[in-house]
Motif scaffolding. Structure first.
Motif, PDB file in Angstrom:
ATOM      1  N   CYS A  74     -40.366  69.611 -16.493  1.00 22.92           N
ATOM      2  CA  CYS A  74     -41.069  70.332 -15.426  1.00 22.92           C
ATOM      3  C   CYS A  74     -42.276  69.541 -14.938  1.00 22.92           C
ATOM      4  O   CYS A  74     -43.024  68.963 -15.729  1.00 22.92           O
ATOM      5  CB  CYS A  74     -41.524  71.690 -15.982  1.00 22.92           C
ATOM      6  SG  CYS A  74     -42.402  72.709 -14.796  1.00 22.92           S
ATOM      7  N   LEU A  75     -42.434  69.520 -13.619  1.00 27.22           N
ATOM      8  CA  LEU A  75     -43.579  68.862 -12.989  1.00 27.22           C
ATOM      9  C   LEU A  75     -44.404  69.930 -12.283  1.00 27.22           C
ATOM     10  O   LEU A  75     -43.878  70.677 -11.458  1.00 27.22           O
ATOM     11  CB  LEU A  75     -43.081  67.824 -11.974  1.00 27.22           C
ATOM     12  CG  LEU A  75     -44.145  67.083 -11.186  1.00 27.22           C
ATOM     13  CD1 LEU A  75     -44.924  66.128 -12.080  1.00 27.22           C
ATOM     14  CD2 LEU A  75     -43.509  66.319 -10.026  1.00 27.22           C
ATOM     15  N   VAL A  76     -45.682  70.030 -12.613  1.00 25.74           N
ATOM     16  CA  VAL A  76     -46.545  71.032 -11.986  1.00 25.74           C
ATOM     17  C   VAL A  76     -47.735  70.335 -11.332  1.00 25.74           C
ATOM     18  O   VAL A  76     -48.432  69.540 -11.980  1.00 25.74           O
ATOM     19  CB  VAL A  76     -47.079  72.053 -13.025  1.00 25.74           C
ATOM     20  CG1 VAL A  76     -47.954  73.104 -12.332  1.00 25.74           C
ATOM     21  CG2 VAL A  76     -45.934  72.738 -13.754  1.00 25.74           C
ATOM     22  N   LYS A  77     -47.926  70.621 -10.042  1.00 29.62           N
ATOM     23  CA  LYS A  77     -49.146  70.177  -9.364  1.00 29.62           C
ATOM     24  C   LYS A  77     -50.021  71.410  -9.214  1.00 29.62           C
ATOM     25  O   LYS A  77     -49.570  72.419  -8.657  1.00 29.62           O
ATOM     26  CB  LYS A  77     -48.812  69.569  -8.000  1.00 29.62           C
ATOM     27  CG  LYS A  77     -47.981  68.320  -8.137  1.00 29.62           C
ATOM     28  CD  LYS A  77     -47.551  67.778  -6.800  1.00 29.62           C
ATOM     29  CE  LYS A  77     -46.632  66.572  -7.017  1.00 29.62           C
ATOM     30  NZ  LYS A  77     -46.070  66.071  -5.778  1.00 29.62           N
ATOM     31  N   HIS A  78     -51.220  71.335  -9.747  1.00 30.59           N
ATOM     32  CA  HIS A  78     -52.034  72.547  -9.892  1.00 30.59           C
ATOM     33  C   HIS A  78     -53.422  72.290  -9.313  1.00 30.59           C
ATOM     34  O   HIS A  78     -54.058  71.294  -9.666  1.00 30.59           O
ATOM     35  CB  HIS A  78     -52.127  72.901 -11.384  1.00 30.59           C
ATOM     36  CG  HIS A  78     -52.342  74.351 -11.678  1.00 30.59           C
ATOM     37  ND1 HIS A  78     -53.498  75.012 -11.363  1.00 30.59           N
ATOM     38  CD2 HIS A  78     -51.544  75.277 -12.263  1.00 30.59           C
ATOM     39  CE1 HIS A  78     -53.397  76.285 -11.762  1.00 30.59           C
ATOM     40  NE2 HIS A  78     -52.210  76.479 -12.301  1.00 30.59           N
ATOM     41  N   ARG A  79     -53.860  73.181  -8.410  1.00 28.20           N
ATOM     42  CA  ARG A  79     -55.171  73.020  -7.775  1.00 28.20           C
ATOM     43  C   ARG A  79     -55.930  74.330  -7.939  1.00 28.20           C
ATOM     44  O   ARG A  79     -55.394  75.404  -7.655  1.00 28.20           O
ATOM     45  CB  ARG A  79     -54.956  72.723  -6.288  1.00 28.20           C
ATOM     46  CG  ARG A  79     -56.048  71.937  -5.613  1.00 28.20           C
ATOM     47  CD  ARG A  79     -55.452  71.124  -4.453  1.00 28.20           C
ATOM     48  NE  ARG A  79     -54.927  72.022  -3.422  1.00 28.20           N
ATOM     49  CZ  ARG A  79     -55.588  72.350  -2.305  1.00 28.20           C
ATOM     50  NH1 ARG A  79     -56.785  71.857  -2.063  1.00 28.20           N
ATOM     51  NH2 ARG A  79     -55.045  73.154  -1.419  1.00 28.20           N
ATOM     52  N   LEU A  80     -57.159  74.226  -8.413  1.00 29.37           N
ATOM     53  CA  LEU A  80     -57.992  75.417  -8.571  1.00 29.37           C
ATOM     54  C   LEU A  80     -59.266  75.246  -7.750  1.00 29.37           C
ATOM     55  O   LEU A  80     -59.874  74.176  -7.763  1.00 29.37           O
ATOM     56  CB  LEU A  80     -58.394  75.636 -10.038  1.00 29.37           C
ATOM     57  CG  LEU A  80     -57.325  76.106 -11.030  1.00 29.37           C
ATOM     58  CD1 LEU A  80     -57.922  76.172 -12.436  1.00 29.37           C
ATOM     59  CD2 LEU A  80     -56.752  77.467 -10.638  1.00 29.37           C
ATOM     60  N   GLY A  81     -59.675  76.322  -7.058  1.00 24.37           N
ATOM     61  CA  GLY A  81     -60.966  76.336  -6.380  1.00 24.37           C
ATOM     62  C   GLY A  81     -61.931  77.181  -7.189  1.00 24.37           C
ATOM     63  O   GLY A  81     -61.582  78.260  -7.671  1.00 24.37           O
ATOM     64  N   LEU A  82     -63.168  76.676  -7.355  1.00 24.04           N
ATOM     65  CA  LEU A  82     -64.170  77.374  -8.176  1.00 24.04           C
ATOM     66  C   LEU A  82     -65.428  77.595  -7.347  1.00 24.04           C
ATOM     67  O   LEU A  82     -65.759  76.759  -6.505  1.00 24.04           O
ATOM     68  CB  LEU A  82     -64.542  76.519  -9.396  1.00 24.04           C
ATOM     69  CG  LEU A  82     -63.396  75.913 -10.189  1.00 24.04           C
ATOM     70  CD1 LEU A  82     -63.943  74.841 -11.133  1.00 24.04           C
ATOM     71  CD2 LEU A  82     -62.672  76.996 -10.991  1.00 24.04           C
ATOM     72  N   ASN A  83     -66.119  78.681  -7.616  1.00 17.56           N
ATOM     73  CA  ASN A  83     -67.421  78.835  -6.978  1.00 17.56           C
ATOM     74  C   ASN A  83     -68.536  78.425  -7.944  1.00 17.56           C
ATOM     75  O   ASN A  83     -68.268  78.126  -9.128  1.00 17.56           O
ATOM     76  CB  ASN A  83     -67.617  80.256  -6.422  1.00 17.56           C
ATOM     77  CG  ASN A  83     -67.728  81.308  -7.531  1.00 17.56           C
ATOM     78  OD1 ASN A  83     -68.009  80.976  -8.671  1.00 17.56           O
ATOM     79  ND2 ASN A  83     -67.507  82.563  -7.171  1.00 17.56           N
ATOM     80  N   ALA A  84     -69.750  78.418  -7.444  1.00 18.58           N
ATOM     81  CA  ALA A  84     -70.873  77.912  -8.249  1.00 18.58           C
ATOM     82  C   ALA A  84     -71.198  78.815  -9.432  1.00 18.58           C
ATOM     83  O   ALA A  84     -71.862  78.395 -10.381  1.00 18.58           O
ATOM     84  CB  ALA A  84     -72.108  77.755  -7.362  1.00 18.58           C
ATOM     85  N   HIS A  85     -70.712  80.067  -9.392  1.00 18.73           N
ATOM     86  CA  HIS A  85     -70.955  80.988 -10.517  1.00 18.73           C
ATOM     87  C   HIS A  85     -69.953  80.799 -11.648  1.00 18.73           C
ATOM     88  O   HIS A  85     -69.976  81.528 -12.634  1.00 18.73           O
ATOM     89  CB  HIS A  85     -70.882  82.442 -10.036  1.00 18.73           C
ATOM     90  CG  HIS A  85     -71.705  82.709  -8.824  1.00 18.73           C
ATOM     91  ND1 HIS A  85     -73.080  82.596  -8.827  1.00 18.73           N
ATOM     92  CD2 HIS A  85     -71.351  83.037  -7.556  1.00 18.73           C
ATOM     93  CE1 HIS A  85     -73.540  82.865  -7.601  1.00 18.73           C
ATOM     94  NE2 HIS A  85     -72.506  83.125  -6.815  1.00 18.73           N
ATOM     95  N   GLY A  86     -69.040  79.843 -11.457  1.00 15.21           N
ATOM     96  CA  GLY A  86     -68.057  79.622 -12.515  1.00 15.21           C
ATOM     97  C   GLY A  86     -66.889  80.581 -12.442  1.00 15.21           C
ATOM     98  O   GLY A  86     -66.320  80.939 -13.474  1.00 15.21           O
ATOM     99  N   GLU A  87     -66.547  80.984 -11.224  1.00 17.40           N
ATOM    100  CA  GLU A  87     -65.393  81.868 -11.063  1.00 17.40           C
ATOM    101  C   GLU A  87     -64.277  81.148 -10.320  1.00 17.40           C
ATOM    102  O   GLU A  87     -64.531  80.317  -9.447  1.00 17.40           O
ATOM    103  CB  GLU A  87     -65.789  83.124 -10.282  1.00 17.40           C
ATOM    104  CG  GLU A  87     -66.705  84.041 -11.059  1.00 17.40           C
ATOM    105  CD  GLU A  87     -67.438  85.040 -10.166  1.00 17.40           C
ATOM    106  OE1 GLU A  87     -67.911  86.045 -10.703  1.00 17.40           O
ATOM    107  OE2 GLU A  87     -67.539  84.809  -8.942  1.00 17.40           O
TER     108      GLU A  87
END
Lengths: 281, 745
Positions: free
Chosen positions: B284-297
């Protein structure tokens, strides 16, 4: 069905060997039995396992001799071997697991002469001699370096059997290093083995033997690398030079167990580690 | 003996299968012999892709006592029925060979060694075709294996609106690409099956997880009615998913041979055939992108998942579904998109393996979560606690978690244990110098039971009965494959009936005797089928008590009532069908709703030590807290967690299936490495019980969840130890050496 001979004396075994050069001499069978699942069996076997005359460990005349049919388990139990050749005990402790160690023998490892035979680099680094015998021509002592000829090939003649392995006791101050890098900690075939035996005189290398397994068609001593070190003061530059030479002297391959790149890199790392330890010892 | 009202649940009673197994009396399929039984072998393809022109049986060989079967002998539809009708039982002449080691012919005879010898006298004439051997090659679609894009199945999961805007507004973006390789189940008992025909009905006995899958496949292949096919499970030495779908193929083969030979036929795979030909965990190949805010969420997630399905559809769409549904993990995320696809390649079909798609995507998101904490400069455990799903929160599919959430508890339990002295069971050998050490953490969850509306479609049935001898019987198709199913069914039934465990026996599954409780998969056997057992036992008890009242008997003594009923009337059975708990709805089209009736929660902490010379990794400590709702049998539960943990550590650090031109290059226990006890640290296992109101005594699944997270914990620990990112499974010493040299980071 294959013929199965079980001679009760060394004399009878040598006679059987001369009479049936196509029969396979066997001892613990830990390697040959595995092979039978995918390759043809020989026409007959000469079973040497448990043959008392070629079992046992003795010390005489500056040597320790181990009978060819001595099991790894018996070698491990011998304090003389551990005191004189701790690297041999360490190597044996990592062969297969307890069940294999109770069947496998030094003679078997030499007979199969596999590139991944775990005791062979140790025997090479310890300057062992292989005592072989034939019923007609008597016996001879073959230096281990001449005994190992190539890929699963040794110098044993068609009518000869391996009788014992002789190792010279090392002078005071000789250090021994061993490392098996396997696919896991037990029940594993080696990706690489290295044995280093060396002695310094002051800072200078007085004696050095470096042997490896699984880096070429057969276990080998790296004599060019040894030559870089012999007589030299053991400092960082010498060690780097030795590592460089080692990298060009061994010819590991990519296979299902590891890669050539990894084997070369780890061989150099381990050599550096052992030589540093030797220098600090 | 026991008083009425005594509960066996929560106590580690003796395993009902234990004595027979440790004393060597258990009868596995290879222990069974029948009069006139013949030994079968499978002739397999030697290319990954091609057209089968002909199969030539050497005229010079003596075939007089050998029966041969090719696709020409199949009179019905030539496919192994499962999800799609694409996988033939034998490749037909002129048909396509789709993978290496695909069955093309069968032979059998009375003399096993002669059958073995005959194998060398069968020649295949094949026109080889270009093979598609990787996910990338499949997506390029230069060679088409399936449809017009090589995609077996695709799913999209979306939540919230304005994904691009959410990423644009994010203070940090964490991006990674993760690849996990195939994994072999390596059950101790290889696959095996016996078939015989009697008066036009087919009888099959063998090693299996799902008798009714085979029942269904045989009815289809031979055009038989329900009653004309009898599938019985022999004692089975492990499955881990590997005996979920493949046994239908093997059953087809022994049945075809037995039919033509007119005698019982047995096939037992040797290890090399089993590893080369049967299913494994999907790469399995997973491309994973997460967006975070400055509060750590976490504010946004964009995930792209591609599985390698192998040559046929098999169960892959369901694996994909579970992978997609688990790809965000137990974390809050308001805006997200997950795209998942299952690709066709010319490798032997990949299939079920403990975790079923979730371990692959769990590895990706738990690496991402760790990297996110690093980017934010937060403690990785703190970051997880801040973003974890809690009671009342909404999952990626919009499911509101109404009960049974242990996301914080498992973390706290692990951290408390980490404060204690380590057991110091195994560590890096003392002689090794300059050891690099690191600690890694992972938090995850696993949906228990079938995905989505699966259980509603399945309608599992179980009967609990008093037989003619007055003994209680549990009749279900759920198999004991070593995981202890029969023992826990005994505990649940005995507790409900108010009798001793010794008075209840679980019938060895046989489609003639047991109703279809569904397959033994998906962590559902205790939670779902155990629940049906409880209800059926209750129903039986009520019927017995009604009978007792009508006869004026003491209704408190259920055992006496059973004996009286057996003596005076005969057998009495009560059958119950599974009903989903109220308020659980999932939409298979939009992928919105309650993806699973409940989740198990787990946290894992791993300490690694790396040898700087050889790059070998020692797992010095592994703490694993797993929420199971209720441990019906604590020792069995602990065994499940420990076994799953070792399989996960094995996948992470040692296990590698090597393919060359679509052929498995290391089909042996010598070269297809799994860890031994020497690699196992003293596992610090913590059972957490956050009850599931609709499970028997609060129980939920345990089989799969321990497999999901430890690999990510290992990678996180390696990053801690070595300061580089490890994003590929397995993390072999060779891989680590390469990453340290600045290769693929």
């Amino acid at each position: 069905m294959a013929d199965f001979l079980q001679p009760q004396t060394l004399h009878a075994a040598l006679e059987a060997r001369a009479a049936h050069p196509d029969y396979l001499p066997i001892a613990g069978c830990t390697d040959v039995m595995v092979g039978f699942s995918h390759q043809a069996q020989p026409t007959g076997f000469i079973d040497l396992f448990g043959l008392a005359e070629i079992q046992g460990i003795c010390a005489d005349d500056g040597h320790i001799s181990i009978g060819a049919a001595t099991t790894y388990g018996d070698i491990l139990k011998d304090p003389l071997v551990y005191e004189s050749f701790p690297v041999l005990s360490e190597a044996i402790r990592e062969i297969g697991a307890v069940q294999i160690q109770e069947r496998g023998t030094l003679g078997g490892n030499l007979g199969t002469c596999s590139p991944v035979g775990d005791t062979l680099p140790v025997l090479l680094a310890l300057d062992a001699q292989v005592h072989v015998a034939s019923s007609k021509r008597g016996s001879r002592l073959v230096p281990i370096n001449d005994f190992i000829v190539g890929y699963r090939k040794n110098a044993l003649a068609e009518d000869e059997l391996i009788v014992e392995i002789k190792m010279p006791l090392a002078p005071e101050g000789t250090q021994q290093y061993w490392r098996k890098v396997g696919t896991r900690r037990a029940q594993s075939i080696s990706k690489l083995m290295m044995c280093v035996v060396g002695r310094l005189n002051g800072k200078d290398v007085e004696h050095i033997r470096i042997a490896l397994g699984a880096v070429a068609a057969a276990p080998m001593r790296v004599e060019k690398t040894e030559a870089v070190l012999a007589g030299q003061a053991l400092h960082e530059e010498t060690i780097l030079a030795a590592q460089d030479t080692l990298a060009s002297e061994i010819t590991p391959i990519d296979d299902v167990r590891s890669s050539a790149v990894y084997r070369k890199e780890v061989a150099c790392n381990l050599l550096g580690r052992f030589l540093n330890d030797l220098g600090g010892a | 003996m026991t008083k009425p009202g005594h509960s066996f649940v929560g106590h580690s009673v003796n395993r009902v299968d234990g004595h027979a197994k440790v004393s060597g009396r258990a009868i596995y399929v290879d222990d069974i012999s029948m009069p006139g039984m013949l030994h079968g072998r499978t002739v397999r393809s030697k290319v990954a892709h091609g057209t089968l022109k002909d199969i030539v049986f050497d005229a010079a060989f003596d075939w007089s006592d050998i029966t041969t079967v090719t696709a020409k002998d199949i009179t019905g539809p030539n496919f192994v029925a499962l999800m799609e009708e694409d996988q033939p039982a034998l490749v037909p002449m002129g048909g396509k060979i789709m993978h290496h080691d695909e069955p093309v012919a069968l032979i059998c005879g009375p003399d096993k060694s002669k059958v073995d010898a005959a194998m060398a006298h069968i020649d295949q004439q094949v026109d080889e075709l270009p093979a598609v051997l990787s996910i990338d090659e499949s997506r390029a679609a230069n060679t088409l294996l399936y449809g017009d894009d090589n995609i077996f199945k695709a799913y999209t999961l979306e939540k919230g609106e304005g994904l691009d805007e959410a990423f644009a507004a994010a203070d940090h973006i964490v991006e990674g690409e993760y690849f996990t390789g195939a994994q072999e189940q390596m059950y101790i008992e290889t696959q095996g099956m016996i078939a015989h025909w009697q008066d036009e009905s087919l009888h099959i006995t063998g090693s299996m997880q799902c008798p009714y899958y085979i029942h269904n496949a045989m009815k289809s292949l031979f055009g038989l009615e329900d009653e004309a096919v009898v599938i019985s499970q022999a004692v089975t030495g492990g499955g881990f998913g590997g005996k979920e779908e493949y046994p239908s193929m093997l059953a087809a083969h022994v049945a075809l041979l037995a039919k033509k030979a007119g005698a019982p036929v047995k096939i037992i795979y040797d290890r090399s055939e089993d590893v080369a030909a049967t299913t494994k965990r999907h790469p399995c190949l997973v491309k994973h992108r997460l967006g975070l805010n400055a509060h750590g969420e976490i504010v946004a997630a964009d995930v792209d998942i591609t599985f390698d399905g192998g040559a046929y559809v098999t169960l892959s769409p369901v694996v994909l579904s579970r992978g997609v549904l688990h790809s965000i993990g137990p974390y809050k995320c308001p805006t997200l998109r997950v795209v998942g696809r299952m690709m066709a390649t010319n490798t032997p079909p990949h299939g079920a393996y403990r975790g079923f798609g979730a371990p692959q995507t769990t590895f990706a998101y738990e690496r991402q979560i760790d990297k996110a904490a690093r980017v934010l400069g937060m403690d990785p455990v703190e970051f997880r606690l801040r973003n974890r799903l809690n009671l009342g929160d909404e999952t990626a599919t919009g499911q509101i978690l109404k009960n049974s959430v242990a996301s914080e508890k498992v973390v706290r339990e692990v951290m408390a244990q980490a404060e204690k002295e380590p057991p110091n069971d195994i560590c890096m050998p003392k002689a090794v110098q300059d050891v690099k050490r690191g600690r890694g953490f992972a938090l995850y969850y696993h949906g228990a039971g079938f995905t989505g509306s699966g259980e509603d479609r399945l309608k599992g049935r179980v009967a609990v009965a008093v037989n003619k001898q007055g003994e209680f019987e549990v009749r279900s198709a759920s198999t004991d494959i070593g995981q202890g199913a029969f023992t826990i069914f005994t505990q649940i039934a005995a507790t409900t009936l108010g009798v001793d465990v010794a008075n209840v026996k679980v019938v060895q599954p046989n489609t003639k005797m047991v109703p279809d409780s569904g397959p033994t998969v998906a962590s559902r056997t205790c939670m779902v089928v155990g629940g049906i057992v409880e209800q059926a036992a209750n129903g039986l008890k009520e019927k017995l008590q009604a009978y007792g009242e009508s006869k004026g008997l003491d209704c408190g003594d259920v055992l006496a009532l059973a004996e009286a009923h057996a003596k005076d009337v005969g057998e009495l059975a009560f059958e119950t069908t599974y009903k989903s708990p109220p308020g659980i709805h999932f939409d298979d089209q939009t992928y919105r709703g309650d993806a699973y009736p409940c989740y198990g929660w787990a946290a894992c902490l791993v300490d690694v030590a790396v040898d700087p010379d050889t790059y070998e990794v020692t797992v010095e400590r592994c703490i694993h807290a797993v929420d199971v709702g209720k441990a019906v049998h604590p020792i069995i539960v602990k065994g499940q967690i420990e076994g799953g943990t070792m399989q996960a550590l094995g996948w992470a650090l040692w296990e590698s299936v090597l393919y060359k031109n679509g052929k498995v290059m290391n089909p042996s226990m010598t070269d297809c490495i799994i860890p031994t006890a020497m690699e196992a640290p003293e596992l610090e296992t913590i059972i957490v019980e956050e009850p599931y109101p609709h499970g028997p005594h609060g129980a939920k699944g345990v089989g799969e969840i321990p497999m999901d997270g430890p690999a990510a914990a290992v990678a996180n620990a390696l990053q801690d130890a070595l300061g580089k990112s490890f994003d590929v499974v397995p993390m072999l010493p060779e891989t680590i050496a390469e990453v340290l040299k600045g290769g693929p980071a």
